[in-house]
Design a protein around this motif. Structure first.
Motif, PDB file in Angstrom:
ATOM      1  N   GLN A   4     -97.054  -5.484  28.606  1.00  0.00           N
ATOM      2  CA  GLN A   4     -95.996  -5.757  27.590  1.00  0.00           C
ATOM      3  C   GLN A   4     -95.279  -6.980  27.888  1.00  0.00           C
ATOM      4  O   GLN A   4     -94.265  -6.993  27.373  1.00  0.00           O
ATOM      5  CB  GLN A   4     -94.743  -4.561  27.734  1.00  0.00           C
ATOM      6  N   GLY A   5     -95.697  -7.748  28.947  1.00  0.00           N
ATOM      7  CA  GLY A   5     -95.351  -8.862  29.454  1.00  0.00           C
ATOM      8  C   GLY A   5     -94.073  -9.226  30.187  1.00  0.00           C
ATOM      9  O   GLY A   5     -93.361 -10.074  30.116  1.00  0.00           O
ATOM     10  N   ASN A   6     -93.662  -7.629  30.753  1.00  0.00           N
ATOM     11  CA  ASN A   6     -92.168  -7.637  31.439  1.00  0.00           C
ATOM     12  C   ASN A   6     -92.534  -6.789  32.707  1.00  0.00           C
ATOM     13  O   ASN A   6     -91.574  -6.455  33.566  1.00  0.00           O
ATOM     14  CB  ASN A   6     -91.164  -7.193  30.439  1.00  0.00           C
ATOM     15  N   GLY A   7     -93.878  -6.761  33.260  1.00  0.00           N
ATOM     16  CA  GLY A   7     -94.117  -5.874  34.199  1.00  0.00           C
ATOM     17  C   GLY A   7     -94.493  -4.323  33.912  1.00  0.00           C
ATOM     18  O   GLY A   7     -94.810  -3.560  34.781  1.00  0.00           O
ATOM     19  N   GLU A   8     -94.249  -3.961  32.475  1.00  0.00           N
ATOM     20  CA  GLU A   8     -94.661  -2.867  32.080  1.00  0.00           C
ATOM     21  C   GLU A   8     -95.855  -2.842  31.485  1.00  0.00           C
ATOM     22  O   GLU A   8     -96.224  -3.638  30.570  1.00  0.00           O
ATOM     23  CB  GLU A   8     -93.492  -2.337  31.132  1.00  0.00           C
ATOM     24  N   TYR A   9     -96.777  -1.690  31.614  1.00  0.00           N
ATOM     25  CA  TYR A   9     -98.071  -1.517  30.844  1.00  0.00           C
ATOM     26  C   TYR A   9     -97.751   0.075  30.008  1.00  0.00           C
ATOM     27  O   TYR A   9     -97.459   0.853  30.770  1.00  0.00           O
ATOM     28  CB  TYR A   9     -99.021  -1.625  31.994  1.00  0.00           C
ATOM     29  N   LEU A  10     -98.125  -0.217  28.866  1.00  0.00           N
ATOM     30  CA  LEU A  10     -97.795   1.186  27.950  1.00  0.00           C
ATOM     31  C   LEU A  10     -99.132   1.574  27.227  1.00  0.00           C
ATOM     32  O   LEU A  10     -99.887   0.837  26.927  1.00  0.00           O
ATOM     33  CB  LEU A  10     -96.867   0.651  26.963  1.00  0.00           C
TER      34      LEU A  10
ATOM     35  N   THR B 193     -83.628 -10.327  43.266  1.00  0.00           N
ATOM     36  CA  THR B 193     -84.904 -10.688  42.159  1.00  0.00           C
ATOM     37  C   THR B 193     -85.931  -9.545  42.454  1.00  0.00           C
ATOM     38  O   THR B 193     -86.282  -9.055  43.508  1.00  0.00           O
ATOM     39  CB  THR B 193     -85.392 -12.133  42.567  1.00  0.00           C
ATOM     40  N   ILE B 194     -86.694  -9.477  41.336  1.00  0.00           N
ATOM     41  CA  ILE B 194     -87.936  -8.468  41.209  1.00  0.00           C
ATOM     42  C   ILE B 194     -88.868  -9.464  40.734  1.00  0.00           C
ATOM     43  O   ILE B 194     -88.593  -9.906  39.514  1.00  0.00           O
ATOM     44  CB  ILE B 194     -87.544  -7.279  40.432  1.00  0.00           C
ATOM     45  N   THR B 195     -89.970  -9.631  41.286  1.00  0.00           N
ATOM     46  CA  THR B 195     -91.028 -10.478  40.596  1.00  0.00           C
ATOM     47  C   THR B 195     -91.842  -9.491  39.863  1.00  0.00           C
ATOM     48  O   THR B 195     -92.846  -8.528  40.576  1.00  0.00           O
ATOM     49  CB  THR B 195     -91.946 -11.032  41.999  1.00  0.00           C
ATOM     50  N   GLU B 196     -91.934  -9.560  38.458  1.00  0.00           N
ATOM     51  CA  GLU B 196     -92.980  -8.781  37.860  1.00  0.00           C
ATOM     52  C   GLU B 196     -94.117  -9.205  37.495  1.00  0.00           C
ATOM     53  O   GLU B 196     -94.415 -10.370  37.514  1.00  0.00           O
ATOM     54  CB  GLU B 196     -92.078  -8.779  36.245  1.00  0.00           C
ATOM     55  N   VAL B 197     -95.170  -8.491  37.702  1.00  0.00           N
ATOM     56  CA  VAL B 197     -96.680  -8.904  37.779  1.00  0.00           C
ATOM     57  C   VAL B 197     -96.965  -8.660  36.120  1.00  0.00           C
ATOM     58  O   VAL B 197     -96.882  -7.535  35.540  1.00  0.00           O
ATOM     59  CB  VAL B 197     -97.573  -7.928  38.578  1.00  0.00           C
ATOM     60  N   THR B 198     -97.648  -9.598  35.441  1.00  0.00           N
ATOM     61  CA  THR B 198     -98.130  -9.610  34.247  1.00  0.00           C
ATOM     62  C   THR B 198     -99.608 -10.112  34.528  1.00  0.00           C
ATOM     63  O   THR B 198     -99.894 -10.605  35.190  1.00  0.00           O
ATOM     64  CB  THR B 198     -97.412 -10.434  33.420  1.00  0.00           C
ATOM     65  N   GLY B 199    -100.306  -9.660  33.319  1.00  0.00           N
ATOM     66  CA  GLY B 199    -101.725 -10.267  33.100  1.00  0.00           C
ATOM     67  C   GLY B 199    -102.649  -9.436  33.909  1.00  0.00           C
ATOM     68  O   GLY B 199    -103.957  -9.740  34.129  1.00  0.00           O
ATOM     69  N   ALA B 200    -102.336  -8.185  34.432  1.00  0.00           N
ATOM     70  CA  ALA B 200    -103.098  -7.506  35.120  1.00  0.00           C
ATOM     71  C   ALA B 200    -103.891  -6.263  34.019  1.00  0.00           C
ATOM     72  O   ALA B 200    -103.414  -6.182  33.093  1.00  0.00           O
ATOM     73  CB  ALA B 200    -102.389  -6.418  36.097  1.00  0.00           C
ATOM     74  N   SER B 201    -105.078  -5.890  34.555  1.00  0.00           N
ATOM     75  CA  SER B 201    -105.847  -4.752  33.585  1.00  0.00           C
ATOM     76  C   SER B 201    -105.491  -3.707  34.276  1.00  0.00           C
ATOM     77  O   SER B 201    -105.521  -3.337  35.572  1.00  0.00           O
ATOM     78  CB  SER B 201    -107.459  -5.116  33.869  1.00  0.00           C
TER      79      SER B 201
END
Length: 282
Positions: free
Chosen positions: A91-97, A66-74
């Protein structure tokens, strides 16, 4: 007599089997840390405006599923000279675009991440790369003169201190090959960099064959990143007799709020040239 010996042997086996105890060893896990994959790579010939930063949390060593994705960060990146701020949207999946990033060669940028009350920062410079001038195949320079290798030719710039990361990905292979280089003894000269895949029957790894398609990427990287990635590349070989022992490699992401809770990963800015090569019959 033979029957008697067999009976004695069975008794001995049962006796030893009954002495085996199952021991449960509790493996201690380190603290959960933020993992930062912030590679802003500007391919030559493109605008470089679309960039992605990935955030996750570290997992226990034996928990590989498993990989724990981080969301809600700035997540923002700032041009340290102009002050321009580029927001990387969650993007809600650990990616920031970001689709508005403006890469400038030799320009310093600062990454700032706010997550769970902690502020992480890192500073890096966009590093240029020279062009690949030729790609060809041969059998003469590798460890096995019967196997194919690929050669990448480029001219190192005259200024000293150029460092390179090479990524080789053969179509069909799960993992790429990574190598690093520097111009300490080759400054300003034409460089012929070769790459070979050694056969490994146990790992089902085959050398290059005619028809194989190889994707090549050459990055210009800063010296601090060279020192960082060089250790990681060396550790990819495992812990055999002549390999380095794996150690925790600290990147350049600093936790300004709680320094002891540092992040894994690296904030890098690189220019990259990409090419593909198809091996042919000789």
């Amino acid at each position: 007599m033979k029957t008697f010996k067999k009976i004695i042997l069975v008794i001995i086996v049962i006796a030893f089997a009954s002495c085996v105890d199952v021991v449960d060893v509790e493996v201690q896990n380190g603290p959960t840390r933020l993992v930062v994959e912030a590679s802003l790579d500007w391919e030559k010939g493109t605008a470089g405006n679309q960039q992605t930063i990935r955030l996750s949390e570290s997992t226990p060593f034996f928990n590989t599923g498993t990989i724990t994705e981080v969301t809600g960060a700035s997540v923002v990146v700032t041009n340290d000279t102009s002050g321009d701020v580029f927001v990387f949207a969650d993007q809600g999946n650990g990616e920031y675009l970001s689709t508005t990033f403006e890469p400038v060669l030799a320009q310093s940028y600062t990454l700032r991440i706010e997550h769970n009350g902690d502020v992480y920062t890192a500073t890096e410079t966009m590093t240029p790369v020279t062009n690949i001038t030729d790609i060809f195949q041969n059998r003469e320079e590798g460890f096995n003169d019967e196997e194919l290798e690929v050669h990448i030719v480029f001219t190192d710039p005259e200024e000293e201190g150029n460092n390179y990361l090479f990524r080789f990905q053969r179509e069909g292979d799960l993992l790429p090959g990574l190598e690093v280089g520097e111009d300490r003894f080759l400054n300003g000269n034409e460089i012929d960099w070769w790459y070979e895949i050694e056969e490994d029957e146990d790992e089902h790894i085959d050398p290059f064959q005619p028809g194989d398609i190889l994707h090549i990427e050459m990055y210009g990287i800063s010296r601090p990143y060279y020192d960082y990635i060089k250790i990681l590349v060396e550790q990819l070989g495992g812990t055999g007799l002549f390999e380095s022992t794996p150690v925790t490699v600290r990147g350049n992401c600093i936790n300004e709020t709680h320094p002891e809770n540092y992040a894994y990963g690296y904030f890098r800015l690189t220019q990259v040239v990409k090419a593909s090569y198809t091996f042919v019959e000789e």
